[in-house]
Enzyme design. Structure first.
Site, short mmCIF file in Angstrom:
data_model
loop_
_atom_site.label_atom_id
_atom_site.label_comp_id
_atom_site.label_asym_id
_atom_site.label_seq_id
_atom_site.Cartn_x
_atom_site.Cartn_y
_atom_site.Cartn_z
N ASP A 23 0.68 -0.89 0.09
CA ASP A 23 -0.39 0.11 0.07
C ASP A 23 0.81 1.86 -0.07
OD1 ASP A 23 -2.03 1.39 -0.58
OD2 ASP A 23 -2.68 1.36 1.92
N HIS A 40 2.38 3.22 -8.87
CA HIS A 40 2.09 2.71 -9.11
C HIS A 40 3.57 1.89 -10.15
CE1 HIS A 40 -1.94 2.22 -7.39
NE2 HIS A 40 -1.76 2.55 -8.71
N LEU A 134 11.51 -20.84 -5.39
CA LEU A 134 10.60 -19.38 -5.19
C LEU A 134 9.71 -19.45 -5.61
CD1 LEU A 134 9.27 -17.38 -2.91
CD2 LEU A 134 11.24 -15.70 -5.18
C1 FPP Z 1 -2.04 -0.12 -3.18
O1 FPP Z 1 -1.45 1.34 -3.22
C2 FPP Z 1 -1.26 -0.27 -4.58
C3 FPP Z 1 -2.69 -0.98 -5.54
C4 FPP Z 1 -3.71 -1.48 -5.28
C5 FPP Z 1 -1.38 -1.83 -6.42
C6 FPP Z 1 -0.11 -2.73 -6.18
C7 FPP Z 1 0.53 -2.51 -7.22
C8 FPP Z 1 1.80 -2.43 -7.30
C9 FPP Z 1 2.70 -2.27 -6.46
C10 FPP Z 1 2.68 -2.39 -9.13
C11 FPP Z 1 2.14 -3.10 -10.07
C12 FPP Z 1 2.34 -4.69 -9.63
C13 FPP Z 1 3.35 -6.31 -10.28
C14 FPP Z 1 3.09 -7.21 -9.55
C15 FPP Z 1 4.12 -5.83 -11.02
P1 FPP Z 1 -2.75 2.74 -3.34
O2 FPP Z 1 -2.58 2.79 -5.30
O3 FPP Z 1 -3.77 2.04 -2.55
O4 FPP Z 1 -2.11 3.71 -2.67
P2 FPP Z 1 -2.65 4.92 -1.81
O5 FPP Z 1 -3.43 4.06 -0.35
O6 FPP Z 1 -1.27 5.83 -1.23
O7 FPP Z 1 -3.93 5.83 -2.31
#
Ligand code: FPP
Length: 243
Positions: A23, A40, A134
């Site tokens: 997150d 992201h 893994l």
């Molecule tokens: C939450 O942060 C994150 C996500 C919903 C997406 C996670 C994706 C990645 C880490 C990148 C792509 C993944 C791979 C496997 C290549 P948020 O957007 O909710 O953050 P915030 O709480 O600060 O708004």
């Protein structure tokens, strides 16, 4: 091993399964007046670091919450960007997964993903199916309630067909119908970004997991923070409800 060795010592008691709620990508970008999508993109670099660290340390199972059932409600721009990022990540990482003996697996509803992403996932899963150092589980269109609901549906079908007695439904039977069937429950759950929530992740499987909520936003999560969590895990006393 990074040049000069790690800043934090490598722990001796390793977890068998680490699960991560990644997150904070949006906040990381907003703090820099950038679009959430950029956060992201930066977050996918942190994914690479964590996967490599697990491989290097010998942690056999890593589950990353990459896209939840609720994330479909984000803007079309953000959803499309995340899907594109995932496809590019798979294309870029496939060779390294093959070289370093990493197996890719998906939990969640792969059928709901765009067809090009499904294709990239299925190809990488097939190519890496024999790998064993893994297992990288990507939770995609995943929700813990959805996982349990789908498990209940398949158990109910077995009962209707007369192949299972209701009295024979044990915790082991339920676990064997979840997306994580055959896998140990997570020993560690890491949530970055500071929020104290489970957010519909692995609801059944987290029953006795040690939880680490850390304030670092996901794009800033690196090898040293990960080693710090693994070191803190050494001193946690796990009693599994016993005295
Ligand atoms: C939450 O942060 C994150 C996500 C919903 C997406 C996670 C994706 C990645 C880490 C990148 C792509 C993944 C791979 C496997 C290549 P948020 O957007 O909710 O953050 P915030 O709480 O600060 O708004």
């Amino acid at each position: 091993m990074s040049p000069g060795g790690p800043a934090v010592g490598v722990p001796s008691k390793l977890p068998r399964h680490v699960a991560i709620i990644m997150d904070g990508n949006g906040r990381w970008a907003q703090q820099r007046l950038l679009s959430r999508v950029f956060g992201h993109e930066k977050g996918s670099e942190a994914v690479r670091v964590v996967v490599r660290t697990c491989r290097e340390l010998g942690i056999p199972l890593l589950t990353l919450y990459a896209f939840s059932t609720e994330n479909w409600q984000r803007s079309a721009v953000e959803v499309e960007a995340l899907m594109g990022l995932l496809r590019r990540f798979l294309e870029a990482e496939r060779a390294e997964m093959l070289q370093t003996n990493i197996r890719l697996h998906v939990i969640g509803c792969i059928e709901r993903l765009p067809s090009d992403v499904q294709q990239a996932l299925r190809r990488t899963m097939a190519d890496t199916a024999q790998n064993s150092a893994l297992q990288l589980n990507l939770a995609l269109s995943y929700g813990g309630r959805d996982d349990i609901t789908r498990a209940l549906r398949s158990i109910a079908s077995l009962v209707r067909e007369g192949r299972l007695n209701p009295e024979s439904i044990t915790e082991e039977v339920v676990a064997a119908h979840l997306d994580t069937r055959g896998m140990p429950d997570p020993d560690i759950l890491i949530r970055t970004g500071g929020d104290m929530r489970i957010s519909n992740f692995l609801l059944w499987q987290l029953a006795y997991t040690e939880i680490f909520v850390i304030p670092t936003l996901w794009p800033d999560f690196g090898r040293d923070q990960f080693l710090q969590v693994l070191n803190d895990f050494q001193s946690r006393q796990r009693r599994f409800g016993r005295a």
